[in-house]
Motif scaffolding. Sequence first.
Motif, PDB file in Angstrom:
ATOM      1  N   GLN B 406     -80.188 -68.162  48.418  1.00 25.16           N
ATOM      2  CA  GLN B 406     -81.563 -67.729  48.118  1.00 25.16           C
ATOM      3  C   GLN B 406     -81.521 -66.917  46.824  1.00 25.16           C
ATOM      4  O   GLN B 406     -81.132 -65.759  46.822  1.00 25.16           O
ATOM      5  CB  GLN B 406     -82.097 -66.886  49.287  1.00 25.16           C
ATOM      6  N   VAL B 407     -81.968 -67.539  45.710  1.00 25.47           N
ATOM      7  CA  VAL B 407     -81.806 -66.860  44.412  1.00 25.47           C
ATOM      8  C   VAL B 407     -83.046 -66.111  43.966  1.00 25.47           C
ATOM      9  O   VAL B 407     -82.976 -65.179  43.176  1.00 25.47           O
ATOM     10  CB  VAL B 407     -81.342 -67.853  43.321  1.00 25.47           C
ATOM     11  N   THR B 408     -84.220 -66.525  44.428  1.00 23.54           N
ATOM     12  CA  THR B 408     -85.402 -65.667  44.304  1.00 23.54           C
ATOM     13  C   THR B 408     -86.027 -65.646  45.693  1.00 23.54           C
ATOM     14  O   THR B 408     -85.492 -66.268  46.617  1.00 23.54           O
ATOM     15  CB  THR B 408     -86.451 -66.212  43.295  1.00 23.54           C
ATOM     16  N   ASN B 409     -87.157 -65.007  45.851  1.00 26.57           N
ATOM     17  CA  ASN B 409     -87.713 -65.001  47.199  1.00 26.57           C
ATOM     18  C   ASN B 409     -88.281 -66.359  47.596  1.00 26.57           C
ATOM     19  O   ASN B 409     -88.610 -66.580  48.752  1.00 26.57           O
ATOM     20  CB  ASN B 409     -88.757 -63.885  47.403  1.00 26.57           C
ATOM     21  N   LEU B 410     -88.348 -67.297  46.632  1.00 25.74           N
ATOM     22  CA  LEU B 410     -88.809 -68.644  46.964  1.00 25.74           C
ATOM     23  C   LEU B 410     -87.769 -69.720  46.663  1.00 25.74           C
ATOM     24  O   LEU B 410     -87.615 -70.666  47.426  1.00 25.74           O
ATOM     25  CB  LEU B 410     -90.098 -68.969  46.176  1.00 25.74           C
ATOM     26  N   VAL B 411     -87.062 -69.582  45.555  1.00 18.25           N
ATOM     27  CA  VAL B 411     -86.165 -70.639  45.087  1.00 18.25           C
ATOM     28  C   VAL B 411     -84.785 -70.499  45.730  1.00 18.25           C
ATOM     29  O   VAL B 411     -84.255 -69.398  45.829  1.00 18.25           O
ATOM     30  CB  VAL B 411     -86.042 -70.595  43.549  1.00 18.25           C
ATOM     31  N   THR B 412     -84.239 -71.628  46.154  1.00 18.39           N
ATOM     32  CA  THR B 412     -82.866 -71.624  46.655  1.00 18.39           C
ATOM     33  C   THR B 412     -82.006 -72.559  45.821  1.00 18.39           C
ATOM     34  O   THR B 412     -82.504 -73.487  45.196  1.00 18.39           O
ATOM     35  CB  THR B 412     -82.787 -72.110  48.109  1.00 18.39           C
ATOM     36  N   ARG B 413     -80.723 -72.301  45.815  1.00 17.98           N
ATOM     37  CA  ARG B 413     -79.769 -73.235  45.228  1.00 17.98           C
ATOM     38  C   ARG B 413     -78.731 -73.590  46.275  1.00 17.98           C
ATOM     39  O   ARG B 413     -78.766 -73.096  47.403  1.00 17.98           O
ATOM     40  CB  ARG B 413     -79.082 -72.585  44.015  1.00 17.98           C
ATOM     41  N   GLU B 414     -77.829 -74.425  45.872  1.00 19.00           N
ATOM     42  CA  GLU B 414     -76.755 -74.859  46.748  1.00 19.00           C
ATOM     43  C   GLU B 414     -75.504 -74.087  46.332  1.00 19.00           C
ATOM     44  O   GLU B 414     -75.232 -73.970  45.141  1.00 19.00           O
ATOM     45  CB  GLU B 414     -76.565 -76.359  46.518  1.00 19.00           C
ATOM     46  N   ALA B 415     -74.769 -73.549  47.309  1.00 21.41           N
ATOM     47  CA  ALA B 415     -73.492 -72.907  46.963  1.00 21.41           C
ATOM     48  C   ALA B 415     -72.431 -73.406  47.941  1.00 21.41           C
ATOM     49  O   ALA B 415     -72.758 -73.781  49.074  1.00 21.41           O
ATOM     50  CB  ALA B 415     -73.613 -71.384  47.051  1.00 21.41           C
ATOM     51  N   PHE B 416     -71.211 -73.440  47.480  1.00 20.22           N
ATOM     52  CA  PHE B 416     -70.109 -73.864  48.352  1.00 20.22           C
ATOM     53  C   PHE B 416     -69.117 -72.717  48.443  1.00 20.22           C
ATOM     54  O   PHE B 416     -68.716 -72.168  47.405  1.00 20.22           O
ATOM     55  CB  PHE B 416     -69.425 -75.107  47.777  1.00 20.22           C
ATOM     56  N   ILE B 417     -68.758 -72.342  49.672  1.00 19.93           N
ATOM     57  CA  ILE B 417     -67.751 -71.290  49.831  1.00 19.93           C
ATOM     58  C   ILE B 417     -66.799 -71.678  50.959  1.00 19.93           C
ATOM     59  O   ILE B 417     -67.105 -72.530  51.790  1.00 19.93           O
ATOM     60  CB  ILE B 417     -68.369 -69.906  50.149  1.00 19.93           C
ATOM     61  N   ASP B 418     -65.688 -71.019  50.948  1.00 14.86           N
ATOM     62  CA  ASP B 418     -64.743 -71.175  52.060  1.00 14.86           C
ATOM     63  C   ASP B 418     -65.024 -70.078  53.073  1.00 14.86           C
ATOM     64  O   ASP B 418     -65.162 -68.909  52.712  1.00 14.86           O
ATOM     65  CB  ASP B 418     -63.304 -71.055  51.548  1.00 14.86           C
ATOM     66  N   MET B 419     -65.104 -70.478  54.343  1.00 14.46           N
ATOM     67  CA  MET B 419     -65.361 -69.498  55.401  1.00 14.46           C
ATOM     68  C   MET B 419     -64.309 -69.638  56.501  1.00 14.46           C
ATOM     69  O   MET B 419     -63.873 -70.750  56.808  1.00 14.46           O
ATOM     70  CB  MET B 419     -66.753 -69.701  56.013  1.00 14.46           C
ATOM     71  N   PRO B 420     -63.979 -68.499  57.112  1.00 19.53           N
ATOM     72  CA  PRO B 420     -63.025 -68.578  58.212  1.00 19.53           C
ATOM     73  C   PRO B 420     -63.674 -69.193  59.451  1.00 19.53           C
ATOM     74  O   PRO B 420     -64.872 -69.017  59.664  1.00 19.53           O
ATOM     75  CB  PRO B 420     -62.648 -67.114  58.469  1.00 19.53           C
ATOM     76  N   VAL B 421     -62.876 -69.898  60.246  1.00 19.31           N
ATOM     77  CA  VAL B 421     -63.357 -70.440  61.515  1.00 19.31           C
ATOM     78  C   VAL B 421     -62.848 -69.538  62.631  1.00 19.31           C
ATOM     79  O   VAL B 421     -61.641 -69.307  62.744  1.00 19.31           O
ATOM     80  CB  VAL B 421     -62.861 -71.885  61.715  1.00 19.31           C
ATOM     81  N   THR B 422     -63.780 -68.989  63.410  1.00 18.66           N
ATOM     82  CA  THR B 422     -63.419 -68.053  64.471  1.00 18.66           C
ATOM     83  C   THR B 422     -63.720 -68.694  65.818  1.00 18.66           C
ATOM     84  O   THR B 422     -64.873 -69.006  66.110  1.00 18.66           O
ATOM     85  CB  THR B 422     -64.257 -66.754  64.332  1.00 18.66           C
ATOM     86  N   GLU B 423     -62.696 -68.873  66.621  1.00 21.34           N
ATOM     87  CA  GLU B 423     -62.863 -69.485  67.948  1.00 21.34           C
ATOM     88  C   GLU B 423     -63.655 -70.786  67.850  1.00 21.34           C
ATOM     89  O   GLU B 423     -64.595 -71.031  68.609  1.00 21.34           O
ATOM     90  CB  GLU B 423     -63.554 -68.515  68.903  1.00 21.34           C
ATOM     91  N   GLY B 424     -63.281 -71.581  66.848  1.00 19.29           N
ATOM     92  CA  GLY B 424     -63.929 -72.893  66.707  1.00 19.29           C
ATOM     93  C   GLY B 424     -65.348 -72.845  66.181  1.00 19.29           C
ATOM     94  O   GLY B 424     -66.095 -73.818  66.276  1.00 19.29           O
ATOM     95  N   GLN B 425     -65.741 -71.694  65.611  1.00 18.45           N
ATOM     96  CA  GLN B 425     -67.119 -71.556  65.120  1.00 18.45           C
ATOM     97  C   GLN B 425     -67.156 -70.873  63.761  1.00 18.45           C
ATOM     98  O   GLN B 425     -66.256 -70.107  63.405  1.00 18.45           O
ATOM     99  CB  GLN B 425     -67.933 -70.686  66.088  1.00 18.45           C
TER     100      GLN B 425
END
Lengths: 584, 584
Positions: B406-425
Amino acid sequence: MAENQEKRYQLIKVALGEAEADLAIINGSVVNVYTGEVEQASVLIKGDRIAYVGSDTGKAIGPSTQVIDAKGMTLIPGLIDGHTHIDGPCSISEILRYAIAGGTTTIITELSDLGSPLGYEGVIQFLASSQNQPVKIFITVPPMVTLSPVTEEHALTVPQLRRLLRRKDVLGLGEVYWGDVVNGHQRVLDLIAETLRQGKKVEGHSAGASGAKLQAYVSSGISSCHEPISAEEVRERVKLGLFILIREGVVRRELEAISRLKDDDDAINRLAISTDGVAPEQLINDGYMEFVVQKAINLGFKPIRAIQMATVNVARHFAIDDDIGGIAPGKYADIAIIPDLKTIKAEYVISNGRLVARNGQVLVPPREHRYPRSLLHTVNLARDFTADDFAIPAKGRQAKVRLIDQVTNLVTREAFIDMPVTEGQLKADAGKDIIKVAAIERVYGTGRRSTALIRGLGLKKGAAATTDVWDCGDIIVVGTDETDMAQAVNRIKELGGGIVVCAGGNILAEMPFRIAGTISTESVETLADRFDRIQRAAAKLGANSPNFSLTLATLPSPAIPFLRICSSGLFNLKSNRFVDLVVG
Amino acid sequence: MAENQEKRYQLIKVALGEAEADLAIINGSVVNVYTGEVEQASVLIKGDRIAYVGSDTGKAIGPSTQVIDAKGMTLIPGLIDGHTHIDGPCSISEILRYAIAGGTTTIITELSDLGSPLGYEGVIQFLASSQNQPVKIFITVPPMVTLSPVTEEHALTVPQLRRLLRRKDVLGLGEVYWGDVVNGHQRVLDLIAETLRQGKKVEGHSAGASGAKLQAYVSSGISSCHEPISAEEVRERVKLGLFILIREGVVRRELEAISRLKDDDDAINRLAISTDGVAPEQLINDGYMEFVVQKAINLGFKPIRAIQMATVNVARHFAIDDDIGGIAPGKYADIAIIPDLKTIKAEYVISNGRLVARNGQVLVPPREHRYPRSLLHTVNLARDFTADDFAIPAKGRQAKVRLIDQVTNLVTREAFIDMPVTEGQLKADAGKDIIKVAAIERVYGTGRRSTALIRGLGLKKGAAATTDVWDCGDIIVVGTDETDMAQAVNRIKELGGGIVVCAGGNILAEMPFRIAGTISTESVETLADRFDRIQRAAAKLGANSPNFSLTLATLPSPAIPFLRICSSGLFNLKSNRFVDLVVG
């Protein structure tokens, strides 16, 4: 995808550079009627519409694209005549020849010439003739305000109007004379209500009205007027929210008087220029709408305003501006290419995406319409006429008589004079410029006719007759001599309609109107020649009107003041009733 | 004579001084939007329309005439909001209270709030609510461009549109997002074609488009845009023949930027000013259209131009200018009386010939509409939600994830990040401003839902949910905690629709939208207070949007760039397809 959707999607593809344009006009100066600016740009066309206007055209111009190099010339939207009468005397294909050559790509026409004598059938037949032409033709439905009870009996009904208004080529109700509205003419108020209900336009005709009467008229729902003859009349109408179509054509020419408004942008925003009908001679000598626009420029209107008055303004008035009136994506590709902004002389004319004319030569000829048999037999007189048919019986030795007093070539007044009664009859008295006038119903075979007296036409001998009259299906015949009158009418009967001038047993000039008694099958050039011969023949007989056939045509019309005649008798427009010829 | 005809004839009689006016406004300065002039004049009204504007009123003012003495004040046409959304969150009677008090007598509204979740039924129900109100309400039909396959399945069909367009209170097709048109969205192109076939308007929405893409969009037959945010964007669109509605309301405020065009009369001729929707708080603090007109004047637009932009211009765009938009004979008597040309503060408001407000007090209260039961039961969830419903399963120890950024209060962009998986979630990580977002189909009982991750909302704890979202019938819920998310959704279910903010098991603020999940039954004042509480509660939880409920509302909309969510998953507007949350 249905055809229309597919066509639109192809426009999108061309604009995106993902499909080839069918036609590209490059190296032009494009007049933008929305901003008033001129831009160096190319125009991409796909099918019948514009896809793109700008400089980034490379990808959409390919091997299949026809390219017109405008070589620095100026592109304007195809011209629109917003108020005219092309249902006679020229045939539709003949008038379109001139319209197309000069850059007119849309005509919005009244249909009184065909509608008044023939009613709904006349309207339907005209619409058939206007289909599949190289340019667009829209109509307004004739309200058929008439003095004639016979025409009124066959006048357009509300259900007929409803059916017509559902069509896209029907823009509204045609010119409604103000007097009838203000007087509460029931059928006319019904037609207005139906038109407004369908969200279409009620075209006005407020000649001479002002003040409270004009406001009363406008309050009925009228949207326009093409009758103002001065800047003041324009201003009074614009103030009331009317759209104004300035007339420059066969009936009158008002542009010069109205050019006083040339710098009043607020007023111009609500103005169009139109012809209200052109004579064959004008087509030949001047051209069509290009002449009107050029004249506006010559009179000092800014060229962009003159062009707007013949394009976007009129399109907006009729709510067809999503389709025509400007050079922009999505609009029909109706474009005239002219040398420069001040020279309205089309070197190329594009209509519906096709090159239809070049250097005044028509490349896509208009379609000649074949009318059904019924329209070729509209002079239905049971028998030939004789002099006796025009006798006016009277008692005593002298009678007080109500005369039609022709005070201009259009306007009449009422006059009362004493006339001698000869052998129980009133006779013409050419020495006093008093001759006979008769109206004969000719469409429905009713045999109805009336004879009266008219002063001021100037005719010293002979007679003239015409089926090309305003607002009814009568023959109008005038003459100093009843025998000549009978010959004129009988010749009209033979012709199946037309105009005839005769004297002393000889036909001096004639013009056949075989279609509906109002439309010629001859060329514009032949028509112009015939009109000239008729005018000269009438003048030779003494007629003083500069347009004698027009003067005759208007005699049965409720549009012009104020003593008129139809097959049911004399009609006084001020008192709104039929009046007697002999009053004492 | 039928009723309509009789009413028109009474106008004629009053204008002629032959019948008494019902209402006369005397001693006023009448603003003429057609000429740009101001005239000392009286206005005579009969029934719901104006019969006469001028000084010669004596005979039509009689014992039965109600007389308003304007005492030198200024009469302007009732204001028109040409682009707005009044199908929520205020009920129609509540928003009309403010509209009427401030001098707005015509509202042309989009119906996406009601139309998107409920389709044809929603449109029909709104039209029922807008009947017999003290002012005029027109709609444009929502094209229901949506990301949600469920909404799409229930979207408006061409036959439904055809039926709607036949109505006089339906002016065309509502805002059509440009991306869908340019991408050749089949159903949308079909709806456009049907609308054009019926000669009505296709309202545009070309936010951010320019150049060839904008032209491609316009070539489809679009007539307007209300999205320009700069003078340049206005100019580019006017050049293409579009009509522009400048927006000054809850979503954005563009008047200041566009006031650079204040002296460009050619452009202004194609401009209107409108709200595009107002928040309850704005209604209370600023008012409605009178605020927009006043602001235009304050920003330097000539008062007459500001008034034209809120009256005749917009009426002309929608081709309803024969009925409204000016003070002239035949138009509806919709008039605001203001102290002077520069002070847009209605002391009297006349609508349809009735005095409906005086000094800000509404005299003719709007009708409270009773909606059918079906509209009171539009949150159809089979069961209560639990934290598990918002689990995002993932494999391995780490996942590459696609985020809504969410880059402004209306406009969104796409971002890619690495996230940890905790208990399969995958879990929210409020510390990194990454929380969960879910969309739940709520109208048709499909049970369809999707959960994803969003960055940039600022929420540090708790959750918020809403049924008042754009372009589909989903509930949008966001939260740092799945249990709070479940509570928010379950409370929405109890309310039958609305907005809820909660944290740690407590409801912090809520607003019921009992009608269709988008319309409140409470007063504007209560609503404003509730919105304020919701905003403050959300801010307390860390939300950084100045209008948090609007930010949530736009998450499933295809109108704003560019990574969005609906109950069927994440949608990338650039590639125009659904995309995966976990990408590696």
